[in-house]
Structure formats: C-alpha cells, structure tokens
Design an enzyme around this catalytic site. Structure first.
Site, mmCIF file in Angstrom:
data_model
loop_
_atom_site.group_PDB
_atom_site.id
_atom_site.type_symbol
_atom_site.label_atom_id
_atom_site.label_comp_id
_atom_site.label_asym_id
_atom_site.label_seq_id
_atom_site.Cartn_x
_atom_site.Cartn_y
_atom_site.Cartn_z
ATOM 1 N N VAL A 100 0.834 -1.206 0.000
ATOM 2 C CA VAL A 100 0.000 0.000 0.000
ATOM 3 C C VAL A 100 0.867 1.255 0.000
ATOM 4 O O VAL A 100 0.592 2.220 -0.718
ATOM 5 C CB VAL A 100 -0.954 0.004 1.214
ATOM 6 C CG1 VAL A 100 -1.714 1.325 1.296
ATOM 7 C CG2 VAL A 100 -1.944 -1.159 1.126
ATOM 8 N N ASN A 120 12.186 -0.469 6.632
ATOM 9 C CA ASN A 120 13.288 -1.359 7.046
ATOM 10 C C ASN A 120 13.392 -2.578 6.132
ATOM 11 O O ASN A 120 14.237 -3.443 6.354
ATOM 12 C CB ASN A 120 13.118 -1.799 8.503
ATOM 13 C CG ASN A 120 11.914 -2.710 8.716
ATOM 14 O OD1 ASN A 120 11.108 -2.924 7.794
ATOM 15 N ND2 ASN A 120 11.778 -3.247 9.914
ATOM 16 N N LYS A 177 6.353 -4.552 18.607
ATOM 17 C CA LYS A 177 7.254 -3.404 18.776
ATOM 18 C C LYS A 177 6.989 -2.338 17.715
ATOM 19 O O LYS A 177 6.977 -1.141 18.011
ATOM 20 C CB LYS A 177 8.711 -3.859 18.694
ATOM 21 C CG LYS A 177 9.224 -4.549 19.942
ATOM 22 C CD LYS A 177 10.702 -4.892 19.799
ATOM 23 C CE LYS A 177 11.262 -5.488 21.078
ATOM 24 N NZ LYS A 177 12.707 -5.826 20.947
ATOM 25 N N ASN A 185 7.150 6.544 18.577
ATOM 26 C CA ASN A 185 8.193 7.365 17.953
ATOM 27 C C ASN A 185 7.612 8.319 16.920
ATOM 28 O O ASN A 185 8.025 9.482 16.825
ATOM 29 C CB ASN A 185 9.255 6.475 17.306
ATOM 30 C CG ASN A 185 10.200 5.860 18.311
ATOM 31 O OD1 ASN A 185 10.401 6.392 19.404
ATOM 32 N ND2 ASN A 185 10.787 4.730 17.963
ATOM 33 N N ARG A 192 6.889 17.005 18.008
ATOM 34 C CA ARG A 192 8.052 17.900 17.934
ATOM 35 C C ARG A 192 7.954 18.879 16.774
ATOM 36 O O ARG A 192 8.301 20.053 16.918
ATOM 37 C CB ARG A 192 9.349 17.091 17.789
ATOM 38 C CG ARG A 192 9.820 16.425 19.057
ATOM 39 C CD ARG A 192 11.256 15.924 18.924
ATOM 40 N NE ARG A 192 11.427 14.968 17.840
ATOM 41 C CZ ARG A 192 11.230 13.665 17.943
ATOM 42 N NH1 ARG A 192 10.818 13.156 19.104
ATOM 43 N NH2 ARG A 192 11.423 12.862 16.915
ATOM 44 N N TYR A 231 -0.872 -8.703 15.996
ATOM 45 C CA TYR A 231 -1.240 -7.684 15.009
ATOM 46 C C TYR A 231 -2.508 -6.944 15.431
ATOM 47 O O TYR A 231 -2.531 -5.712 15.489
ATOM 48 C CB TYR A 231 -1.436 -8.337 13.646
ATOM 49 C CG TYR A 231 -1.806 -7.381 12.543
ATOM 50 C CD1 TYR A 231 -0.899 -6.423 12.103
ATOM 51 C CD2 TYR A 231 -3.058 -7.438 11.929
ATOM 52 C CE1 TYR A 231 -1.229 -5.542 11.078
ATOM 53 C CE2 TYR A 231 -3.393 -6.568 10.902
ATOM 54 C CZ TYR A 231 -2.480 -5.625 10.487
ATOM 55 O OH TYR A 231 -2.810 -4.756 9.471
ATOM 56 N N GLN A 248 -3.786 14.782 25.180
ATOM 57 C CA GLN A 248 -2.819 15.341 26.127
ATOM 58 C C GLN A 248 -1.846 16.325 25.483
ATOM 59 O O GLN A 248 -1.501 17.339 26.089
ATOM 60 C CB GLN A 248 -2.025 14.220 26.789
ATOM 61 C CG GLN A 248 -1.058 14.709 27.866
ATOM 62 C CD GLN A 248 -0.443 13.556 28.636
ATOM 63 O OE1 GLN A 248 -1.102 12.559 28.909
ATOM 64 N NE2 GLN A 248 0.821 13.710 28.988
ATOM 65 N N ARG A 272 -2.303 -14.321 1.881
ATOM 66 C CA ARG A 272 -3.642 -13.733 1.823
ATOM 67 C C ARG A 272 -4.452 -14.431 0.737
ATOM 68 O O ARG A 272 -3.906 -14.980 -0.219
ATOM 69 C CB ARG A 272 -3.553 -12.238 1.538
ATOM 70 C CG ARG A 272 -2.715 -11.488 2.555
ATOM 71 C CD ARG A 272 -2.846 -10.001 2.363
ATOM 72 N NE ARG A 272 -1.649 -9.292 2.780
ATOM 73 C CZ ARG A 272 -1.608 -8.008 3.057
ATOM 74 N NH1 ARG A 272 -2.707 -7.284 2.972
ATOM 75 N NH2 ARG A 272 -0.485 -7.424 3.410
#
Length: 420
Positions: A100, A120, A177, A185, A192, A231, A248, A272
């Site tokens: 995608v 990655n 993760k 992140n 920021r 997942y 927040q 799939r």
C-alpha cells in the site's frame, strides 16, 4: 730478525682476522638489509591493501550517487504536478516501500509533494519505489521506526507494520514493537515538528465480529491472546496511543481502519486469500479453501484505498474511519471468480478451518461517504484482472531470477492457515 719475522706473522694474522671480521660484518649487514626489505615490503603490501580498502569504502557510496545522478538525467519519471511552495507539503510515509505504501508514494509524488519514504525492508521492497529514485522530490531512507527519527515534515502516514499473517506470525514480538514503540516514535515526531499523523489501522480491531456490517462505533469481539493477537492488539493499542497524544499533547491524528485490499505489488506468497488464489491458479495448483468457503470478505482495489487515505489525511475528521469495499463475497465465490479470470483448470480443494478465522467481514462506510465524499469505484473484476496481469509479470521476473514462489500459509495451529 726474529722480531721482524714475528711482527710480519702477527700482522698477517691480524689482516686475516680483519678480513674475516669484515666479511662477517658485511654478511650481517646484508642479512639485516634483506630482512628489513622483506619486512617493509610486507608492511607496504598490507598498507596498500588497507589503504585501497579504505579508499573503496569512501568511493563506493560516491559511485552510487553518481549512478543515481546519471539515472536521474536519463530516467523518465511518471508525470508530476507542479505545486507552489505554499501548497507543496513535506510528507513522510513509514512502510512506504510496501504494497500500500508504494502506491501512496506514487499518488503523493504525482500530486507534486516532497515525499520521504522510510522502510526497514522487512516486507517492503526497493523495487516498489525505485522508479522515483533520483527525483528531486523523493528520498528513500532505510530505517526501522522502533528507533527515533529526526526529520522536518508536515504530514506523517504511519503504515509501517507487517500486515500479512505469515509475516506477523513469524515474528510477533517485532510486530508488537513496530505497532507500539514505532507508533510512539512517530507520535513523538509529530509532536516535535507539529505534523499531522495518519495511522493505518485495520479492520482486525473488530476481531471476529458479532455485528454485521461493522461500523466505527463497534468495539469488536477479539481474542487478545490468540495467534493473530500480536497484530490485532498491536493496532488497537496504536489507536489508543494516537488519541492519548491528541488529548494530552494536542497532536492532530487521523485513524483509518483498513479492510481487505488487493492489487499489484502484493507479495505473491504472503498468505492472503487473493494472492494465494491467483498464484495457485496461474501455476495450475489446487485453490485451497479453508472450511466450507462460506466465510465472507469485501475486497477493495489499492487505488481506492490510497484515495481514501489522502482524503482522510486532508479532512477535519479525527475519529476512526472505515476504508473498505462494502461489496461482500464468499471465499468460495472469490476462488471460482479468480479461477475463471485466469482461465485455469485448477481444482478447488477444501481444507479444515483455521483458528480465529472471522466468519464475516464487511465495512459500513457511511461515515467515509458522508464526511470524506469517498467510496470505492474500481469494479472487482477490473481490479482482479490488473492484479492477475501483475502476478504473471512477477512470475516471469522470478523465473528469470531462478526463484518460483509458492503460496505461503499462515502458521496458525497444526499447520492450518486463515483467510485474510
């Protein structure tokens, strides 16, 4: 007389000694010089090798840059719209070399924006975006989102995550993760730099739904410790994080709950249902249907999804939005349709049903229609024909590279698979 003879004898002996000593000294000197020469030559050769190696390390990236520059002068890119500085956005796409993500990259590049793809390459492929390499508006970064990223952007499309069962079941911890630390992140980056973030969530957050079709206010029927939980729950937590940051920290967030999608650049052996059926039909193998085949799915073509993602990002809708095709078909109907479109003589083979395989899945897209003005427009058969054409070309490519893919089942329980 005696003294003179004795003197001559002593003198003769001293000369012989001197000659001998001189000979020994010369031999020792020659040996020393030869040893130093050999040693220096060895040091020189090693030094030259080290220097050559160091020079090669420095020069190779420069060669690659030169190749990219040469390619940029000769390569014809897809047509790109010109945007003014005011209208042109700096956009980050995580997972942008994936199925995608690469289509989203194409859309945003052709719309005239500056696009940075971060991937990655766990499931993404450079081939999916290589046609943009060298373009002044495009940058590709090999980076894992579980590590912080420092970049100035206006929008973040956070798509990074394994999405097919074989991939996320192969490495469930990595999947968790990516969807938790990776999302944190990206939210931190959005905070920021003041960017808006769109999370690519999933219809899997609804689990095996007891409500049909599924609307955004349905909380789901899930198994938090099942084989797909890494997942499903990862995406649920990612949604929670987004709204925590919005409440927040004031971060602008958008959440897309993406239903089953297909099209070119899918991995052929990703487990799939559409990719499995097309690959099996093209290779003349039995089309494997798990259970009776009465389970239902609704598939959208990838270009429809990409248009929905862009519409959602640029809207004022901060609550979750379903993006999918409400046209529902059984798995068995998909198998028969793909078999006919391919023109395959493959049989349909029924295997035992998989654990936690949802029986029904169909999006309620009233919200997307009303608030985004979006709905799928590509007919199912048209999309499948495009996917089949891509798979044929991909099989030719793989054959030329001595690799023939096979459908890859998701390892669920005793070797069973599921319909994704």
């Amino acid at each position: 007389m005696v003294s003179k003879g004795l003197l001559r004898l002593v003198s003769s002996v001293n000369r012989r000694k001197m000659k001998l000593l001189l000979g020994i000294a010369l031999f020792a000197y020659a040996a020393s010089v030869w040893g130093n020469f050999v040693n220096m030559r060895s040091i020189q050769e090693n030094g030259e090798l080290k220097i050559e190696s160091k020079i090669e390390e420095i020069i190779e990236p420069l060669r690659e840059k030169i190749r990219d520059l040469e390619k940029s002068f000769t390569q014809k890119y897809p047509p790109v719209k010109f945007l003014s500085e005011k209208d042109r956005k700096r956009i980050l796409i995580t997972g942008g070399a994936g199925f995608v993500g690469s289509h989203l990259t194409d859309k945003l590049m052709m719309d005239g924006h500056e696009v940075t793809v971060v991937d990655n390459f766990f499931t993404g492929r450079k081939r999916n975006v290589e046609h943009w390499i060298g373009h002044e508006n495009f940058e590709l970064i090999n980076h894992d989102v579980v590590e912080p990223l420092y970049i100035e952007v206006d929008q973040i499309y956070h798509l990074a995550s394994p999405a097919s069962p074989p991939n996320y079941m192969y490495n469930p911890i990595k999947t968790l993760k990516t969807n938790t630390i990776g999302t944190l992140n990206m939210l931190g980056l959005a905070k920021r730099v003041g960017a808006r973030l769109l999370l690519a969530s999933t219809s899997e957050v609804y689990g095996d739904p007891e409500v049909h079709p599924q609307s955004e206010d349905y909380w789901g029927h899930v198994n938090p410790i099942g084989p797909r939980a890494c997942y499903d729950e990862g995406k649920r937590v990612a949604e929670t994080m987004c709204y925590a940051y919005m409440k927040q920290e004031g971060v602008e967030v958008r959440v897309a709950r993406i239903f089953n999608t297909f099209g070119p650049r899918m991995h052929m052996n990703d487990g799939r249902v559409v990719s499995n059926f097309i690959l099996q039909a093209l290779q003349g193998e039995p089309l494997t249907v798990y259970g009776s085949g009465s389970q239902t799915r609704a598939f959208q073509y990838v270009s429809d999804l990409v248009n929905g993602l862009v519409a959602l990002m640029n809207s004022n809708v901060s609550s979750p939005v379903n993006l999918g095709n409400p046209e529902e078909h059984t798995i068995l109907e998909f198998a028969q349709l793909i078999k006919n479109l391919v023109g395959s003589g493959s049989e349909i083979q029924f295997l035992s049903e998989a654990q936690d395989d949802p029986q029904k899945r169909k999006p309620d897209i009233k919200k997307a229609k009303l608030m985004l003005g979006w709905e799928p427009v590509v007919p199912l058969e048209e999309g499948l024909n495009k996917a089949i054409h891509y798979f044929r070309k991909e099989l030719e490519y793989q054959a030329n590279n001595q690799y023939i893919p096979k459908p890859k089942p998701a390892r669920v329980k005793k070797g069973r698979t599921r319909h994704s």
